[in-house]
Design a protein around this motif. Structure first.
Motif, PDB file in Angstrom:
ATOM      1  N   VAL A 112       0.861  -1.182   0.000  1.00 50.77           N
ATOM      2  CA  VAL A 112       0.000   0.000   0.000  1.00 50.77           C
ATOM      3  C   VAL A 112       0.897   1.231   0.000  1.00 50.77           C
ATOM      4  CG1 VAL A 112      -1.827   1.268   1.171  1.00 50.77           C
ATOM      5  CG2 VAL A 112      -1.837  -1.241   1.184  1.00 50.77           C
ATOM      6  N   SER A 113       0.945   1.893  -1.143  1.00 54.13           N
ATOM      7  CA  SER A 113       1.756   3.096  -1.315  1.00 54.13           C
ATOM      8  C   SER A 113       0.854   4.312  -1.123  1.00 54.13           C
ATOM      9  CB  SER A 113       2.421   3.087  -2.691  1.00 54.13           C
ATOM     10  OG  SER A 113       3.197   4.238  -2.901  1.00 54.13           O
ATOM     11  N   SER A 114       1.036   5.338  -1.931  1.00 56.13           N
ATOM     12  CA  SER A 114       0.251   6.566  -1.826  1.00 56.13           C
ATOM     13  C   SER A 114       0.457   7.387  -3.084  1.00 56.13           C
ATOM     14  CB  SER A 114       0.690   7.385  -0.611  1.00 56.13           C
ATOM     15  OG  SER A 114       0.152   8.690  -0.643  1.00 56.13           O
ATOM     16  N   VAL A 115      -0.550   8.178  -3.439  1.00 57.93           N
ATOM     17  CA  VAL A 115      -0.382   9.123  -4.545  1.00 57.93           C
ATOM     18  C   VAL A 115       0.780  10.068  -4.265  1.00 57.93           C
ATOM     19  CG1 VAL A 115      -2.012  10.827  -3.626  1.00 57.93           C
ATOM     20  CG2 VAL A 115      -1.628  10.692  -6.096  1.00 57.93           C
ATOM     21  N   VAL A 164      -0.723  -0.700  -4.675  1.00 56.08           N
ATOM     22  CA  VAL A 164      -1.921   0.127  -4.754  1.00 56.08           C
ATOM     23  C   VAL A 164      -1.562   1.492  -4.177  1.00 56.08           C
ATOM     24  CG1 VAL A 164      -4.247   0.479  -3.847  1.00 56.08           C
ATOM     25  CG2 VAL A 164      -3.572  -1.762  -4.705  1.00 56.08           C
ATOM     26  N   ALA A 165      -1.903   2.542  -4.913  1.00 54.77           N
ATOM     27  CA  ALA A 165      -1.548   3.908  -4.503  1.00 54.77           C
ATOM     28  C   ALA A 165      -2.813   4.724  -4.258  1.00 54.77           C
ATOM     29  CB  ALA A 165      -0.677   4.571  -5.568  1.00 54.77           C
ATOM     30  N   PRO A 166      -3.310   4.729  -3.016  1.00 55.50           N
ATOM     31  CA  PRO A 166      -4.506   5.521  -2.722  1.00 55.50           C
ATOM     32  C   PRO A 166      -4.214   7.019  -2.727  1.00 55.50           C
ATOM     33  CG  PRO A 166      -4.113   3.821  -1.041  1.00 55.50           C
ATOM     34  CD  PRO A 166      -2.865   3.949  -1.854  1.00 55.50           C
ATOM     35  N   GLY A 167      -5.256   7.781  -2.995  1.00 54.29           N
ATOM     36  CA  GLY A 167      -5.187   9.230  -2.825  1.00 54.29           C
ATOM     37  C   GLY A 167      -5.729   9.591  -1.460  1.00 54.29           C
ATOM     38  N   PHE A 168      -6.510  10.654  -1.392  1.00 55.90           N
ATOM     39  CA  PHE A 168      -7.125  11.040  -0.121  1.00 55.90           C
ATOM     40  C   PHE A 168      -8.279  10.093   0.192  1.00 55.90           C
ATOM     41  CE2 PHE A 168      -5.292  15.109  -1.595  1.00 55.90           C
ATOM     42  CZ  PHE A 168      -4.459  15.363  -0.513  1.00 55.90           C
ATOM     43  N   VAL A 169      -8.272   9.545   1.396  1.00 53.25           N
ATOM     44  CA  VAL A 169      -9.268   8.559   1.799  1.00 53.25           C
ATOM     45  C   VAL A 169      -9.992   9.071   3.041  1.00 53.25           C
ATOM     46  CG1 VAL A 169      -9.669   6.157   2.456  1.00 53.25           C
ATOM     47  CG2 VAL A 169      -7.806   6.729   0.873  1.00 53.25           C
ATOM     48  N   ALA A 208     -10.821  19.988  -4.419  1.00 53.51           N
ATOM     49  CA  ALA A 208     -10.792  20.763  -5.662  1.00 53.51           C
ATOM     50  C   ALA A 208      -9.742  20.234  -6.632  1.00 53.51           C
ATOM     51  CB  ALA A 208     -10.526  22.232  -5.355  1.00 53.51           C
ATOM     52  N   GLN A 209      -8.731  19.528  -6.126  1.00 54.36           N
ATOM     53  CA  GLN A 209      -7.673  18.981  -6.972  1.00 54.36           C
ATOM     54  C   GLN A 209      -8.036  17.610  -7.547  1.00 54.36           C
ATOM     55  OE1 GLN A 209      -3.775  19.096  -4.943  1.00 54.36           O
ATOM     56  NE2 GLN A 209      -4.735  20.401  -3.419  1.00 54.36           N
ATOM     57  N   ILE A 210      -9.089  16.990  -7.020  1.00 54.64           N
ATOM     58  CA  ILE A 210      -9.445  15.624  -7.387  1.00 54.64           C
ATOM     59  C   ILE A 210     -10.528  15.647  -8.461  1.00 54.64           C
ATOM     60  CG2 ILE A 210     -10.320  13.416  -6.536  1.00 54.64           C
ATOM     61  CD1 ILE A 210      -9.432  14.353  -3.702  1.00 54.64           C
ATOM     62  N   GLY A 270      -9.071   8.864  -7.429  1.00 54.39           N
ATOM     63  CA  GLY A 270     -10.041   9.769  -8.028  1.00 54.39           C
ATOM     64  C   GLY A 270      -9.510  10.580  -9.188  1.00 54.39           C
ATOM     65  N   GLY A 271      -8.363  10.160  -9.734  1.00 56.80           N
ATOM     66  CA  GLY A 271      -7.751  10.871 -10.856  1.00 56.80           C
ATOM     67  C   GLY A 271      -6.712  11.892 -10.461  1.00 56.80           C
ATOM     68  N   LEU A 272      -6.430  12.012  -9.168  1.00 56.24           N
ATOM     69  CA  LEU A 272      -5.496  13.038  -8.687  1.00 56.24           C
ATOM     70  C   LEU A 272      -4.109  12.895  -9.314  1.00 56.24           C
ATOM     71  CD1 LEU A 272      -4.862  15.400  -6.781  1.00 56.24           C
ATOM     72  CD2 LEU A 272      -4.433  13.707  -4.984  1.00 56.24           C
ATOM     73  N   GLY A 273      -3.616  11.674  -9.409  1.00 60.87           N
ATOM     74  CA  GLY A 273      -2.241  11.475  -9.876  1.00 60.87           C
ATOM     75  C   GLY A 273      -2.135  10.964 -11.292  1.00 60.87           C
TER      76      GLY A 273
END
Length: 238
Positions: free
Chosen positions: A129-132, A172-177, A195-197, A232-235
């Motif tokens: 489990v990584s991260s954006v 898996v690279a989650p964004g804001f959860v 607003a960034q997502i 959510g498309g952030l990265g």
């Protein structure tokens, strides 16, 4: 791997937030699920093993207990992690080393130990489990971003080493959860993040868990060395 037979699953840091949602998702499928936790009271319904993944002896003891009670680990989800956010010029040596030791070295430690059993079984799934943040970077998180991007290189190296034994390694690279950690943020700050997502919202923990259970399923048997964003498309594009 089989979607129908109960498997021995280990989720590190599975006592709250994303980790707990992952553990619940595997348990709902009928898998035997163990979790590690460092402190506090673990949730019921799992084989809960107290373990600090920065201590090699505790990792070994945890795996010995899990193997005794539910068999060799067939699916490992390396989720445990910490943050110590601060700007680069204020970041102390401990701020750096503690995050790297937990997030990156701790993940290496549990992956190495799980791989021993997987090699004997000639099958297994390792999911980091990584991260954006590990892909995009983030001001004030040089230590966290380095630890999370390091998981990508490690997973891809493991994928090349162990693929011939039907062992996959993915990220898996989650964004804001939407978790307890993000719930305490000021509303203005939450609005700035959203607003960034592109999808305009935070992820639910179950949505991250869904990507992880898929990677551990028969349907993902030919997926290895991949980075799956749940952001959510952030990265996008990284």
């Amino acid at each position: 791997m089989s979607d129908t037979a109960s498997r021995s699953v280990l989720v590190t840091g599975g006592n709250r937030g994303i980790g707990k949602a992952i553990a619940e998702a595997f348990a709902a499928q009928g898998d035997a699920v163990a979790i590690t936790y460092r402190s506090g009271e673990p949730p019921e319904g799992f084989l809960a093993v107290q373990c600090d993944i920065t201590v090699p002896e505790q990792v070994e003891a945890a795996f010995a207990e899990i193997e005794e009670k539910q068999g060799p680990v067939e699916v490992l989800v390396a989720n445990a992690g910490i943050t110590k956010d601060t700007l680069l010029l204020r970041m102390g040596e401990d701020d750096w080393s503690d995050v790297i030791e937990t997030n990156l070295t701790g993940s290496f430690r549990v992956a190495k130990r799980a791989a021993k059993g997987m090699l004997r079984m000639r099958r297994g799934r390792i999911i980091f489990v990584s991260s954006v943040v590990g892909l995009l970077g983030s001001a004030g998180q040089a230590n966290y971003a380095a630890s999370k991007s390091g998981l990508v290189g490690m997973a891809r190296s493991i994928a090349r080493e162990l693929g011939s034994r039907s062992i996959t390694a993915n990220v898996v690279a989650p964004g804001f959860v939407d978790t307890e950690m993000t719930a305490v943020l000021p509303e203005e700050q939450k609005a700035q993040y959203k607003a960034q997502i592109p999808l305009g919202r935070y992820a639910e923990p179950a949505e991250v868990a869904g990507a992880i259970t898929w990677l551990a399923s028969d349907a993902a048997g030919y997926v290895t060395g991949a980075v799956i964003p749940v952001d959510g498309g952030l990265g996008m594009g990284h």
